[in-house]
Design a protein around this motif. Structure first.
Motif, mmCIF file in Angstrom:
data_model
loop_
_atom_site.group_PDB
_atom_site.id
_atom_site.type_symbol
_atom_site.label_atom_id
_atom_site.label_comp_id
_atom_site.label_asym_id
_atom_site.label_seq_id
_atom_site.Cartn_x
_atom_site.Cartn_y
_atom_site.Cartn_z
ATOM 1 N N GLY A 13 0.924 -1.360 -0.083
ATOM 2 C CA GLY A 13 -0.589 -0.278 -0.092
ATOM 3 C C GLY A 13 0.897 0.950 0.310
ATOM 4 N N GLU A 15 2.907 4.422 -1.833
ATOM 5 C CA GLU A 15 3.184 5.116 -2.961
ATOM 6 C C GLU A 15 4.182 4.759 -4.095
ATOM 7 O OE1 GLU A 15 1.841 6.428 -5.479
ATOM 8 O OE2 GLU A 15 0.027 7.397 -4.417
ATOM 9 N N ASP A 53 0.436 1.172 -4.470
ATOM 10 C CA ASP A 53 -1.318 1.831 -4.038
ATOM 11 C C ASP A 53 -1.683 1.231 -6.123
ATOM 12 O OD1 ASP A 53 -1.523 2.710 -1.921
ATOM 13 O OD2 ASP A 53 -1.064 4.376 -1.931
#
Length: 323
Positions: A13, A15, A53
């Motif tokens: 998760g 970025e 992400d």
């Protein structure tokens, strides 16, 4: 010093841009002559490949729990997975341990949540992505959260705002380590400002979505941005929009949370800041192009918004060098 070791902490998760802004800038720095060069290592729990992400997978170089080398810089990535990462006591414990081995500690975007959970931001002034700043402040009341700046340096701790702000923070590291000339070369390689002042707002008036809910306000907004040197007083805007001044004021307070006059001043000030950074126009010309009646009114607008006069803002070492 043979090399500057930079350790990035990743997790599911994270970025991708938070990672890439750092790694790409440091790679370019190495290619154009950073001496000593940077050695960048991505560490994840168990050395697992992480899904970012965006859905892309990134392979790790090292297991977070096995890494124990002294380092120049520790960077904790942000991303939608930052809450889960901060709730993982093993990951947080290793971040705390590794911070003690680093000359400087930093976070990209919402990575500040992990640093806060590790107790590394207590009493510090920090920033994070503006969308998550209120949550960070509420959860960690002993941390001084400022949602506005692109990045903040507080001693050996540095935090950056939303996503690409990590690029600006990394450029500031490169300049600190190797000087302005090399940092300018990296900025040119990434086609970026060298670099946006850390105090510049994350929320540009030109990209803000707060005015998108009403078509008339959007039309007025577009008129303001494209006619900065015109008459943008409230009566003039009301005539342009075909509404009363009172109704115009209600529209702006509802959809922009500013009066029309405040909004116009904010837009003119930001436009003037961009011109001051990217051109060599005299400040008098900047004032005229952006609709300020005088250099003194421009000066007062800069003091109110940035805390410094336009001359000092322009003379800052963070100024972009015109092409």
């Amino acid at each position: 010093m043979v090399e500057r070791l930079v350790l990035l902490v990743g997790y599911d998760g994270a970025e991708l841009l938070d990672i890439a802004c750092v790694t790409s800038c440091l790679d370019i720095a190495n290619r154009i002559g950073a001496a000593p060069p940077y050695r960048v290592v991505l560490a994840t729990p168990g050395r697992r490949t992480v899904r970012c992400d965006s859905g892309l997978r990134v392979e790790a170089d090292e297991a977070l729990e096995h890494f124990n080398e002294p380092m120049d810089t520790l960077v904790v990535s942000g991303g939608l997975g930052h809450e889960r990462a901060a709730a993982d006591p093993v990951l947080v414990g290793h971040v705390r341990r590794l911070a003690a081995l680093a000359r400087r500690v930093s976070s990209a975007c919402t990575g500040a949540t992990v640093l806060a959970q590790a107790g590394l931001l207590t009493g510090r002034r920090v920033t994070t992505h503006w969308m998550y700043a209120d949550t960070l402040a509420a959860r960690y009341p002993d941390v001084q959260v400022d949602a506005d700046p692109i990045y903040i340096r507080d001693g050996e701790i540095a935090t950056s705002g939303g996503v690409t702000s990590a690029l600006d923070l990394t450029l500031s590291f490169i300049e600190e380590d190797h000087g302005e000339t090399l940092a300018r070369g990296v900025a040119m390689g990434t086609v970026a400002y060298l670099q946006r002042p850390g105090g510049q707002s994350q929320m540009s008036m030109f990209v803000s979505t707060r005015v998108s809910g009403d078509l008339l306000v959007r039309r007025i907004r577009d008129h303001v941005v494209s006619h900065l040197d015109s008459d943008l007083t409230t009566p003039a805007l009301a005539r342009f929009a075909g509404v009363s001044e009172r109704h115009l004021g209600r529209l702006f307070l509802t959809h922009v949370e500013r009066t029309p006059a405040q909004y116009v001043r904010d837009v003119r000030t930001e436009a003037a800041a961009q011109l001051a950074l990217s051109t060599d126009l005299p400040l008098g010309a900047v004032a005229r192009q952006c609709g300020f009646g005088s250099t003194e009114s421009l000066r007062q607008a800069f003091l109110d918004r940035y805390g410094v006069p336009p001359s000092k803002y322009r003379a800052s070492k963070y100024r972009r060098t015109p092409a």
